[in-house]
Each structure stands twice: as structure tokens, then as C-alpha cells.
Motif scaffolding. Structure first.
Motif, PDB file in Angstrom:
ATOM      1  N   UNK A 175       0.841  -1.197   0.000  1.00 41.00           N
ATOM      2  CA  UNK A 175       0.000   0.000   0.000  1.00 41.00           C
ATOM      3  C   UNK A 175       0.877   1.248   0.000  1.00 41.00           C
ATOM      4  N   UNK A 176       0.403   2.282  -0.661  1.00 38.29           N
ATOM      5  CA  UNK A 176       1.090   3.575  -0.661  1.00 38.29           C
ATOM      6  C   UNK A 176       0.480   4.515   0.380  1.00 38.29           C
ATOM      7  N   UNK A 177      -0.474   4.033   1.148  1.00 44.91           N
ATOM      8  CA  UNK A 177      -1.129   4.848   2.178  1.00 44.91           C
ATOM      9  C   UNK A 177      -0.310   4.773   3.460  1.00 44.91           C
ATOM     10  N   UNK A 178       0.669   5.668   3.578  1.00 40.73           N
ATOM     11  CA  UNK A 178       1.577   5.704   4.718  1.00 40.73           C
ATOM     12  C   UNK A 178       1.350   6.977   5.510  1.00 40.73           C
ATOM     13  N   UNK A 179       1.357   6.858   6.830  1.00 44.43           N
ATOM     14  CA  UNK A 179       1.105   7.985   7.726  1.00 44.43           C
ATOM     15  C   UNK A 179       2.306   8.135   8.657  1.00 44.43           C
ATOM     16  N   UNK A 180       2.813   9.374   8.779  1.00 46.40           N
ATOM     17  CA  UNK A 180       3.912   9.644   9.724  1.00 46.40           C
ATOM     18  C   UNK A 180       3.331   9.616  11.130  1.00 46.40           C
ATOM     19  N   UNK A 181       3.855   8.688  11.964  1.00 42.00           N
ATOM     20  CA  UNK A 181       3.277   8.410  13.271  1.00 42.00           C
ATOM     21  C   UNK A 181       4.368   8.472  14.344  1.00 42.00           C
ATOM     22  N   UNK A 182       4.102   9.123  15.499  1.00 45.05           N
ATOM     23  CA  UNK A 182       5.102   9.193  16.565  1.00 45.05           C
ATOM     24  C   UNK A 182       5.469   7.807  17.110  1.00 45.05           C
ATOM     25  N   UNK A 183       6.733   7.637  17.449  1.00 49.26           N
ATOM     26  CA  UNK A 183       7.216   6.398  18.067  1.00 49.26           C
ATOM     27  C   UNK A 183       6.909   6.391  19.552  1.00 49.26           C
ATOM     28  N   UNK A 184       6.842   5.201  20.120  1.00 53.72           N
ATOM     29  CA  UNK A 184       6.670   5.063  21.572  1.00 53.72           C
ATOM     30  C   UNK A 184       7.937   5.485  22.302  1.00 53.72           C
ATOM     31  N   UNK A 185       9.081   5.377  21.634  1.00 49.10           N
ATOM     32  CA  UNK A 185      10.360   5.702  22.279  1.00 49.10           C
ATOM     33  C   UNK A 185      10.917   4.546  23.089  1.00 49.10           C
ATOM     34  N   UNK A 186      10.386   3.340  22.887  1.00 47.50           N
ATOM     35  CA  UNK A 186      10.854   2.168  23.631  1.00 47.50           C
ATOM     36  C   UNK A 186      11.392   1.116  22.664  1.00 47.50           C
ATOM     37  N   UNK A 187      12.400   0.381  23.139  1.00 52.62           N
ATOM     38  CA  UNK A 187      12.970  -0.686  22.336  1.00 52.62           C
ATOM     39  C   UNK A 187      13.869  -1.568  23.177  1.00 52.62           C
ATOM     40  N   UNK A 188      14.511  -2.521  22.516  1.00 54.61           N
ATOM     41  CA  UNK A 188      15.444  -3.446  23.172  1.00 54.61           C
ATOM     42  C   UNK A 188      16.706  -3.565  22.330  1.00 54.61           C
ATOM     43  N   UNK A 189      17.845  -3.673  22.998  1.00 53.17           N
ATOM     44  CA  UNK A 189      19.121  -3.864  22.312  1.00 53.17           C
ATOM     45  C   UNK A 189      19.160  -5.284  21.750  1.00 53.17           C
ATOM     46  N   UNK A 190      19.393  -5.393  20.432  1.00 54.10           N
ATOM     47  CA  UNK A 190      19.512  -6.709  19.803  1.00 54.10           C
ATOM     48  C   UNK A 190      20.940  -6.990  19.333  1.00 54.10           C
ATOM     49  N   UNK A 239      15.615  -0.063  26.352  1.00 53.03           N
ATOM     50  CA  UNK A 239      16.179   1.272  26.169  1.00 53.03           C
ATOM     51  C   UNK A 239      15.057   2.254  25.842  1.00 53.03           C
ATOM     52  N   UNK A 240      15.351   3.515  26.101  1.00 50.30           N
ATOM     53  CA  UNK A 240      14.416   4.589  25.796  1.00 50.30           C
ATOM     54  C   UNK A 240      15.070   5.607  24.878  1.00 50.30           C
ATOM     55  N   UNK A 241      14.274   6.179  23.999  1.00 45.71           N
ATOM     56  CA  UNK A 241      14.757   7.157  23.032  1.00 45.71           C
ATOM     57  C   UNK A 241      15.070   8.479  23.720  1.00 45.71           C
ATOM     58  N   UNK A 242      16.241   9.027  23.422  1.00 41.90           N
ATOM     59  CA  UNK A 242      16.651  10.355  23.884  1.00 41.90           C
ATOM     60  C   UNK A 242      17.178  11.116  22.671  1.00 41.90           C
ATOM     61  N   UNK A 243      17.301  12.407  22.820  1.00 41.30           N
ATOM     62  CA  UNK A 243      17.794  13.234  21.720  1.00 41.30           C
ATOM     63  C   UNK A 243      19.076  13.910  22.171  1.00 41.30           C
TER      64      UNK A 243
END
Length: 135
Positions: free
Chosen positions: A53-68, A116-120
């Protein structure tokens, strides 16, 4: 030249990257999400890799993840990154995997799977980059 004077390498801007980098500048990182099937895209692209699909929406991230995966570099490749410095692969809660750096803590044998949590990070030359810190 020291790290304070060094210019941060600029992002390579593909056709679909600008909205992502603009969201990073405002400290609210967004990625594309398919409006049809819900798949998250990283890197950004023209269509959903799952349903096309070409129907893509820019969406905020949760800011959470895991180191792989992670690595520590002990060689000096870029002036803005004096050794030792790390690179980590983070599986975002949303699904995609992103390569970045871990802020603060040192990596060790127990780093795999850590939350991990997203920081800037504001680099010495003012560039804002998405980074991660241990949750």
C-alpha cells in the motif's frame, strides 16, 4: 581537530527521509506506518513492504525498544566520534530495527535484550540525533 570542533556527519537524505529528520529536530521522532495493515517502516520508503500500500502515515514512536546487537569501536573513523564509542541495534517496540548509539552507560555482556528509551542528543555543532539510554 577535537570532537568539539568536528562537524557531525550529516544524514544522507533519500527521497522519503526529510519528514523523519524534521520530527527528530523537534524531539518527537516519527516513522511511516501503513494505514492499510499497520506495518511500521524504517527506513522510510514509498510503499509498505508487507502489503504494498502507498497509504503511509507519519506516526510518533513510543520511544521504547530493546538492544539486539552492539559493538564498541576503538579506532578513530570520524572526527566527531573519538574512540571508544558504541553502536547499537535497537528493535523498536513498533517492530523495525534502528542503528544508533547508547548514551551514558557502558555496554557489557548483559546488554543484549536490555530495554532502552529514546533520547535526543545535541551534538557540539548543534545537530540533534536520536540516541538511546538504558530504561
Amino acid at each position: 581537530m577535537n570532537a568539539i570542533d568536528a562537524q557531525t556527519p550529516r544524514p544522507v537524505m533519500g527521497l522519503y527521509d526529510q519528514p523523519m529528520w524534521e520530527s527528530i529536530k523537534t524531539r518527537g521522532m516519527k516513522l511511516q506506518r501503513c494505514a492499510n495493515c499497520g506495518t511500521w517502516l524504517y527506513p522510510p520508503g514509498p510503499s509498505c513492504p508487507s502489503c504494498l500500500s502507498c497509504k503511509l502515515v507519519w506516526t510518533p514512536l513510543s520511544g521504547r525498544g530493546r538492544i539486539v546487537s552492539w559493538v564498541v569501536f576503538h579506532r578513530h573513523y570520524l572526527p566527531a566520534y573519538p574512540p571508544p564509542y558504541n553502536a547499537i541495534a535497537v528493535r523498536l517496540e513498533e517492530g523495525p530495527t534502528m542503528i544508533s548509539n547508547l548514551e551514558g552507560a557502558m555496554l557489557g555482556e548483559d546488554s543484549m535484550g536490555r530495554e532502552v528509551g529514546l533520547v535526543y542528543a545535541i551534538m557540539p555543532d548543534g545537530v540533534i540525533l536520536p540516541r538511546w539510554s538504558l530504561a
